[in-house]
Enzyme design. Structure first.
Site, short mmCIF file in Angstrom:
data_model
loop_
_atom_site.label_atom_id
_atom_site.label_comp_id
_atom_site.label_asym_id
_atom_site.label_seq_id
_atom_site.Cartn_x
_atom_site.Cartn_y
_atom_site.Cartn_z
N ASP A 214 62.59 80.10 23.07
CA ASP A 214 62.85 78.97 24.30
C ASP A 214 61.59 79.21 25.40
OD1 ASP A 214 65.71 79.41 23.09
OD2 ASP A 214 65.43 77.31 24.00
N GLY B 181 68.07 72.99 21.80
CA GLY B 181 66.82 73.52 21.19
C GLY B 181 65.75 72.98 22.18
N GLN C 191 76.13 77.79 17.26
CA GLN C 191 74.76 77.16 16.52
C GLN C 191 74.57 77.25 15.17
OE1 GLN C 191 75.03 78.34 19.67
NE2 GLN C 191 73.94 77.10 21.31
O1 MRU Z 1 71.45 76.79 23.83
P1 MRU Z 1 70.44 76.24 22.54
O2 MRU Z 1 71.34 75.88 21.46
O3 MRU Z 1 69.38 75.14 23.03
O4 MRU Z 1 69.54 77.29 22.26
C1 MRU Z 1 68.50 77.17 21.32
C2 MRU Z 1 67.87 78.27 20.99
O5 MRU Z 1 67.75 79.34 21.49
C3 MRU Z 1 66.85 78.10 19.61
O6 MRU Z 1 66.55 79.19 19.01
C4 MRU Z 1 65.43 77.92 20.40
O7 MRU Z 1 65.62 76.64 21.41
C5 MRU Z 1 64.23 77.55 19.36
S1 MRU Z 1 64.66 75.80 18.74
C6 MRU Z 1 63.35 75.39 17.74
#
Ligand code: MRU
Length: 352
Positions: free
Chosen positions: A244, A50, A203
């Protein structure tokens, strides 16, 4: 949340504790991180994940580097170690800008202290810890404000679709997209949430469903390919996701599959909200074209739960993120306010 997603325990020689998100929802295990290499591994393998959470966790990395200073080293050598740790950690995951943003802040603070005549290693350690703690505390506050700014979009009787996990597990606070839902719940609003499972690493079903269940919010897990049908059935009144990296024109990178959901929402006339702190904006990029997209290992797609689900040696394409064009986004909810119909002018005005 039963435990904190990211926690620094102790003073300058302390330990970084992380919820090991690879084990959820089966086990709530705490990882104790004592070196930069362990932290890199935890970020790379999504033990901590995240965008805001990896930014906060990484902020403590340079402090871990300072634990391993050889006797007699002074601030110049220590600063070299800090810069090396920052570069190394920043290379762990390329898409979420919060990572390089927070490391850049810690590095700048370290540089300024190391440059002061007469500064000691202890000064450097204290300054790095203070900066990491400031980033941590700001994240908690940003999450709360995002929730407060966005809760009005979640009305009684709504079905809300979310993708991936943008909750407490993805931040140091109560999340971004899920913070909006938690604040709507506090207002007594009755709504239900559909969590896309979010292939390949799940996730949504592992983490978002777990968080919503704990919070007592009615939650239903769906496979990623079901969202369009639910929209057509009239079950979804709003979509909300995290981000992100957001370019200067509002194009938004988020977990792979977010773009498809935005197209479906637009087709069905359903509002699509992005909830993210100002640290997720990258105004150096004019559009989403410039956002680096992380490519991950093929085995994430060909294996599931220890079983092979595709033939050996099959080609696999596994981008971890995609980019939703600003035109598909109804509003971006930040801690500073809401940008309705995001465009370069509105974004610059809000971010200053
Ligand atoms: O690969 P991840 O689990 O780190 O991806 C996370 C996401 O895409 C979330 O939606 C994003 O980081 C926002 S978290 C507040």
């Amino acid at each position: 949340m039963i435990a904190e997603t990211v926690k620094w325990v102790g003073g300058v020689n302390g330990v970084l504790e992380l919820i090991d998100q690879r084990q959820l929802p089966d086990r709530l295990e705490i990882l104790r991180i004592r070196s930069v290499e362990q932290l890199y591994e935890a970020i790379k393998t999504l033990a901590v994940r995240g965008a805001p959470a990896i930014g906060v966790a990484a902020a403590y990395g340079p402090l871990l580097a300072l634990h391993w200073l050889a006797a007699g080293e002074g601030p110049p050598e220590a600063l070299e170690g800090v810069v090396k740790a920052c570069d190394y950690l920043a290379s762990s995951r390329p898409t979420a800008v919060n990572l390089s943003w927070s490391l850049g802040r810690v590095c700048a603070r370290a540089r300024s202290v190391a440059g002061d005549a007469g500064s000691t290693i202890e000064d450097l350690q204290e300054a790095v810890l203070a900066e990491a703690k400031a980033i941590h505390a700001e994240d908690v506050e940003m999450c709360r404000k995002i929730g407060a700014n966005g809760e009005k979009f979640i009305r009684d009787g709504f079905g809300v679709l979310t993708h991936c996990n943008a909750g407490a597990l993805a931040t140091a606070g109560q999340g971004t997209a899920l913070s909006v839902l938690f604040e709507a719940q506090k207002k007594g609003r009755q709504f239900e949430v559909y969590a896309d499972e979010t292939r390949p690493l799940l996730q949504g079903s592992r983490l978002t469903a777990w968080e919503l269940q704990q919070a007592g919010i009615k939650a239903t897990v769906i496979c990623d390919n079901m969202a369009g049908f639910l929209m057509r059935q009239g079950k979804i009144q709003a979509v909300i996701t995290g981000a992100d990296r957001i370019a200067a024109n509002g194009d938004t990178a988020n977990k792979i599959g977010t773009y498809s959901v935005s197209v479906l929402a637009k087709h069905h006339g359903i509002p699509f909200y992005v909830a993210a702190p100002s640290s997720t904006f990258d105004l150096s990029l004019a559009s989403g074209e410039g956002i680096p997209i992380e490519q991950r290992n093929a085995s994430e797609v060909t294996w599931m739960g220890g079983a092979h689900i595709a033939p050996d040696n099959i080609d696999v394409y596994n981008p971890a993120f995609d980019v939703t064009p600003a035109g598909n986004i109804t509003a971006i909810i930040t801690e500073r306010g809401v940008i309705v119909g995001p465009n370069p002018d509105r974004i610059r005005t809000l971010l200053g």
